[in-house]
Each structure stands twice: as C-alpha cells, then as structure tokens.
Design a protein around this motif. Structure first.
Motif, PDB file in Angstrom:
ATOM      1  N   ALA A  87       2.144  28.682  -3.438  1.00  0.00           N
ATOM      2  CA  ALA A  87       2.968  27.994  -2.436  1.00  0.00           C
ATOM      3  C   ALA A  87       2.745  26.485  -2.487  1.00  0.00           C
ATOM      4  N   ARG A  88       3.796  25.735  -2.204  1.00  0.00           N
ATOM      5  CA  ARG A  88       3.703  24.272  -2.127  1.00  0.00           C
ATOM      6  C   ARG A  88       4.572  23.796  -0.958  1.00  0.00           C
ATOM      7  N   ASN A  89       4.137  22.730  -0.296  1.00  0.00           N
ATOM      8  CA  ASN A  89       4.956  22.185   0.782  1.00  0.00           C
ATOM      9  C   ASN A  89       5.614  20.868   0.399  1.00  0.00           C
ATOM     10  N   VAL A  90       5.453  20.452  -0.866  1.00  0.00           N
ATOM     11  CA  VAL A  90       6.130  19.262  -1.381  1.00  0.00           C
ATOM     12  C   VAL A  90       6.165  19.378  -2.896  1.00  0.00           C
ATOM     13  N   ASP A  91       7.170  18.773  -3.520  1.00  0.00           N
ATOM     14  CA  ASP A  91       7.222  18.795  -4.979  1.00  0.00           C
ATOM     15  C   ASP A  91       7.313  17.378  -5.530  1.00  0.00           C
ATOM     16  N   PHE A  92       7.214  17.272  -6.836  1.00  0.00           N
ATOM     17  CA  PHE A  92       7.177  15.974  -7.509  1.00  0.00           C
ATOM     18  C   PHE A  92       8.405  15.142  -7.177  1.00  0.00           C
ATOM     19  N   GLU A  93       9.569  15.757  -7.188  1.00  0.00           N
ATOM     20  CA  GLU A  93      10.805  15.001  -6.959  1.00  0.00           C
ATOM     21  C   GLU A  93      10.873  14.443  -5.540  1.00  0.00           C
ATOM     22  N   GLN A  94      10.430  15.216  -4.558  1.00  0.00           N
ATOM     23  CA  GLN A  94      10.403  14.706  -3.182  1.00  0.00           C
ATOM     24  C   GLN A  94       9.451  13.513  -3.063  1.00  0.00           C
ATOM     25  N   LEU A  95       8.301  13.620  -3.697  1.00  0.00           N
ATOM     26  CA  LEU A  95       7.340  12.519  -3.675  1.00  0.00           C
ATOM     27  C   LEU A  95       7.900  11.298  -4.394  1.00  0.00           C
ATOM     28  N   ARG A  96       8.497  11.514  -5.564  1.00  0.00           N
ATOM     29  CA  ARG A  96       9.070  10.393  -6.319  1.00  0.00           C
ATOM     30  C   ARG A  96      10.103   9.636  -5.500  1.00  0.00           C
ATOM     31  N   ALA A  97      11.002  10.361  -4.868  1.00  0.00           N
ATOM     32  CA  ALA A  97      12.056   9.711  -4.081  1.00  0.00           C
ATOM     33  C   ALA A  97      11.469   8.934  -2.906  1.00  0.00           C
ATOM     34  N   ALA A  98      10.477   9.511  -2.240  1.00  0.00           N
ATOM     35  CA  ALA A  98       9.859   8.826  -1.105  1.00  0.00           C
ATOM     36  C   ALA A  98       9.138   7.560  -1.544  1.00  0.00           C
ATOM     37  N   TYR A  99       8.403   7.661  -2.627  1.00  0.00           N
ATOM     38  CA  TYR A  99       7.659   6.500  -3.120  1.00  0.00           C
ATOM     39  C   TYR A  99       8.583   5.425  -3.687  1.00  0.00           C
ATOM     40  N   LEU A 100       9.699   5.825  -4.263  1.00  0.00           N
ATOM     41  CA  LEU A 100      10.649   4.832  -4.779  1.00  0.00           C
ATOM     42  C   LEU A 100      11.211   4.010  -3.630  1.00  0.00           C
TER      43      LEU A 100
ATOM     44  N   ALA B  53       0.811  -1.212   0.000  1.00  0.00           N
ATOM     45  CA  ALA B  53       0.000   0.000   0.000  1.00  0.00           C
ATOM     46  C   ALA B  53       0.848   1.267   0.000  1.00  0.00           C
ATOM     47  N   LEU B  54       0.600   2.134  -0.981  1.00  0.00           N
ATOM     48  CA  LEU B  54       1.215   3.455  -1.064  1.00  0.00           C
ATOM     49  C   LEU B  54       0.119   4.489  -0.813  1.00  0.00           C
ATOM     50  N   GLY B  55       0.164   5.123   0.345  1.00  0.00           N
ATOM     51  CA  GLY B  55      -0.826   6.145   0.682  1.00  0.00           C
ATOM     52  C   GLY B  55      -0.482   7.484   0.057  1.00  0.00           C
ATOM     53  N   PRO B  56      -1.363   8.474   0.218  1.00  0.00           N
ATOM     54  CA  PRO B  56      -1.212   9.741  -0.509  1.00  0.00           C
ATOM     55  C   PRO B  56      -0.209  10.716   0.089  1.00  0.00           C
ATOM     56  N   THR B  57       0.268  10.472   1.300  1.00  0.00           N
ATOM     57  CA  THR B  57       1.067  11.377   2.132  1.00  0.00           C
ATOM     58  C   THR B  57       0.173  12.504   2.638  1.00  0.00           C
ATOM     59  N   PRO B  58       0.556  13.187   3.709  1.00  0.00           N
ATOM     60  CA  PRO B  58      -0.259  14.299   4.229  1.00  0.00           C
ATOM     61  C   PRO B  58      -0.018  15.616   3.494  1.00  0.00           C
ATOM     62  N   LYS B  59       0.752  15.595   2.422  1.00  0.00           N
ATOM     63  CA  LYS B  59       1.054  16.808   1.673  1.00  0.00           C
ATOM     64  C   LYS B  59       0.543  16.676   0.240  1.00  0.00           C
ATOM     65  N   THR B  60       0.269  17.803  -0.390  1.00  0.00           N
ATOM     66  CA  THR B  60      -0.257  17.798  -1.750  1.00  0.00           C
ATOM     67  C   THR B  60       0.572  18.675  -2.666  1.00  0.00           C
ATOM     68  N   ALA B  61       0.934  18.117  -3.808  1.00  0.00           N
ATOM     69  CA  ALA B  61       1.772  18.840  -4.759  1.00  0.00           C
ATOM     70  C   ALA B  61       0.968  19.797  -5.633  1.00  0.00           C
ATOM     71  N   SER B  62      -0.359  19.715  -5.586  1.00  0.00           N
ATOM     72  CA  SER B  62      -1.197  20.520  -6.472  1.00  0.00           C
ATOM     73  C   SER B  62      -1.856  21.714  -5.805  1.00  0.00           C
ATOM     74  N   ILE B  63      -1.938  21.707  -4.489  1.00  0.00           N
ATOM     75  CA  ILE B  63      -2.739  22.705  -3.787  1.00  0.00           C
ATOM     76  C   ILE B  63      -1.867  23.459  -2.782  1.00  0.00           C
ATOM     77  N   SER B  64      -2.044  24.742  -2.724  1.00  0.00           N
ATOM     78  CA  SER B  64      -1.282  25.569  -1.793  1.00  0.00           C
ATOM     79  C   SER B  64      -1.775  25.356  -0.359  1.00  0.00           C
ATOM     80  N   PRO B  65      -0.848  25.240   0.604  1.00  0.00           N
ATOM     81  CA  PRO B  65      -1.242  25.178   2.010  1.00  0.00           C
ATOM     82  C   PRO B  65      -1.511  26.554   2.614  1.00  0.00           C
TER      83      PRO B  65
END
Length: 361
Positions: free
Chosen positions: A166-179, A147-159
C-alpha cells in the motif's frame, strides 16, 4: 569519460567560492521561533497584524482549525516571519530558509489549504528575499534557501502494516507538488534550492526531478543543497539506506552541497557526517543538527544550550568535515550566533577531485 557540462549558476554565483574559503552559516529552527510567539488560532488567521501585506479578514471564517500551520503565517502574520528571518541574519547567518517546509499541496491537504501552496511559497520567498537584501553587504552577501520539505507522506513505505504494497502517495503526485513549489520559490527570489530533512529517498528523487524541470521551464539554474535525515542509531534514513547509499542515490543531481539535518543532535550525528564526508569527497558538506535531545522542560524543547551546540560544531570544523553549518529543531538565533563565533576561525573542508557540482560552461 568526462561528465557533461552543466550551465553555470544564474543565481548565487559567488556561493561556491565562499564555501571554498570559509564555513558558511545556515539559520536555525523556524518552528522553534514561531512557538516562542505563543500564537493562538486567531493569530494564525491574521489577528494582531494590520499591515498592508497581511491577510485582513481573509481567513477569519475559514472552516477548519489552522493553528500549527506555520506556512500560513507567511500570508497572515508576515511580521512574525520577517522578525525571525532578521534575527537569524543579525546573528550571522549567510543563508536563511524560506518558511516553506510544509508548503506543498500534499502537506497542506491536512489543513484544507492545498490551493494556497503556490501563494505560500511565493510570499515566503519574497519575505526571505527582502530580509536578505536588507542585511547583505558586498563582503557578506546573504542568500535565500528555498526549502522543500519531505511532506508527511512516503512513497517507499506502506502506511498499513497489513498491506506492505500500500502507498498513500506516488512519484507523480510528489513531482507535481514539488514542481509547483519550486517554480514559486524561484519566482519569489530564492537563490538556492534546499531539499531537506529527507527520510525517503524516493520522495527526494521526485523533488530533484521537479527541481530540474523547474530549471528547464524558467531558464534559471540555482545551486542545489541536499540534506538527509538519519533517524536512529542504525545509521540509516527511514527508507532504509545508509548515508553512503543515500548519497549515491542523489548524486546525479550534482548538488553544491550534501549533508544531514534533524533527528539527532551533533554528538550523535558525528559518525554519519564523517561517513558522508568520506563518501562525497568532491562535494561540499552541510550539517545542521537538532539542539541535542528533546526535553519538554527546556525553553526550546531541546537540551543543548548555544554553548554546547556551537562547541560540537566547532569540533566538526576542526576535523575538516564541514562547509555549511547551522541548526535544526530547538536552535535559536542565540545558537546561530554562537555557532558563527565558534567556527569563524576554522577552515572549511577542502574538496578532493572536484568540483563535482558543475563544470564550467
């Protein structure tokens, strides 16, 4: 033009045929079952379990509170996670999810445990693997869904409502974590990869990119299941897409199944499952709703009894909408057992113009 062929699956090779011939059962809520154990801070740190696969005093003096970090229990209280897996398997589940919904470095930062994410995924997959091996039979194999959950952060929506960019996570951070997560799940024995509870399609795209990267690195190719979350009566996921648009954004991954879970009970989810089944005629459909609406007075925190949830999912099956059904928040082994009984005599949804998920090598 014909689509390029993908390699055949290296694990769970029989699962596509199973989905053609009967409705498969996914397990129910992990969090709901963990809550029933009423674990305190000391138990989350490992108190109450002295088995050789426990953590001993490793987290006794950890400087931050860890109660609520369910993924840590795979390290500190494997007896609890093992018991939950086995209850769902005994109830008839064909697939059980690893205890890894929040086991990414991004999610674990909230507890100061990002450095443990890989270990959590590896151990969680091993626990689920052992449970499935214990219950598998030649006529009813059991599968581990990493199971890969969504994480508590969103790359599409500003916090920040005052800064739309504004973003609190980006695609590359998510990619590395999911890898990191996917590699550990594969190493631990996962049969399929489940990208679930998707509220942001960009997060999901990072996960799917990482999954393909993991397949390339390991030489394994597991079936992929993708499950989005419609958050309200608008019929859209949180990042704004309709169910149909969401499907067209992720179909490039050629999942074995696409579906919906969480946020809604089955009654409210029905029109969106109908829409998805129409939009994806060549892909298997999964559905694992919450047990109705939240109710703090209920034993599970949700309204629906096993009888109600199973009756609703039987109606989905009778309508020819689903190939995989199970439960999300508020569901228990009793719900899964009732669902198993309710849909057992129903035919699975037939693919049209398929299969799309892969071509023969």
């Amino acid at each position: 033009m014909n689509s390029p062929a993908l390699p055949v699956y290296t694990r769970a090779q029989a699962l596509p045929e199973i989905l053609k011939h009967r409705i498969a059962i996914l397990d129910g809520a992990m969090g709901t079952m963990i809550q029933r154990f009423k674990l305190g801070e000391a138990q989350y740190r490992g108190e109450g379990y002295t088995g050789p696969d426990g953590a001993g005093d490793r987290f006794k003096d950890f400087p931050r509170d860890v109660k609520g970090n369910n993924e840590l229990l795979s390290l500190t209280r494997p007896d609890v996670i093992r018991d939950i897996h086995e209850r769902y398997l005994a109830a008839g589940a064909d697939l059980i999810e690893t205890n890894t919904f929040g086991a990414t470095t991004i999610a674990q930062e909230d507890y100061g445990m990002a450095h443990l994410a890989r270990e959590m995924n590896l151990r969680s997959a091993q626990l689920a693997r052992a449970a499935c091996d214990k219950f598998s039979t030649p006529d009813k194999p059991r599968y581990v869904a990493g199971a890969l959950g969504p994480t508590p952060k969103t790359a599409s929506i500003s916090p920040d409502v005052n800064d739309p960019g504004a973003r609190n996570v980006d695609f590359e951070q998510l990619r590395a974590a999911y890898l990191e997560q996917t590699l550990a799940l594969i190493e631990g024995g996962a049969d399929v990869i489940l990208v679930e509870t998707i509220f942001d399609t960009l997060n999901a795209k990072a996960a799917l990119f990482a999954v393909e990267e993991a397949f390339d690195q390991t030489g394994e190719r597991l079936p992929i299941l993708i499950s989005g979350t419609v958050t309200d009566a608008s019929g859209r996921i949180l990042s704004g897409q309709t169910v149909t648009a969401f499907w067209h954004s992720v179909r490039h991954a050629r999942p074995l199944a696409v579906g919906l879970n969480c946020a809604l009970g089955a009654a409210l989810m029905r029109p969106y499952i109908q829409e998805l089944a129409k939009a994806a005629p060549d892909t298997f459909i999964s559905c694992y709703p919450n047990a109705g609406l939240p109710n703090p007075m209920s034993d599970t925190g949700f309204d629906e009894t096993p009888e109600v949830t199973s009756r609703l999912l039987r109606e989905f099956a009778a309508e020819g909408l689903v190939n995989i059904v199970g439960g999300c928040c508020g569901t228990t082994p009793q719900h899964i057992g009732a669902i198993h009984q309710a849909v057992g005599s129903q035919s699975p949804r037939a693919l049209q113009r398929g299969p799309f998920y892969r071509e023969a090598a």
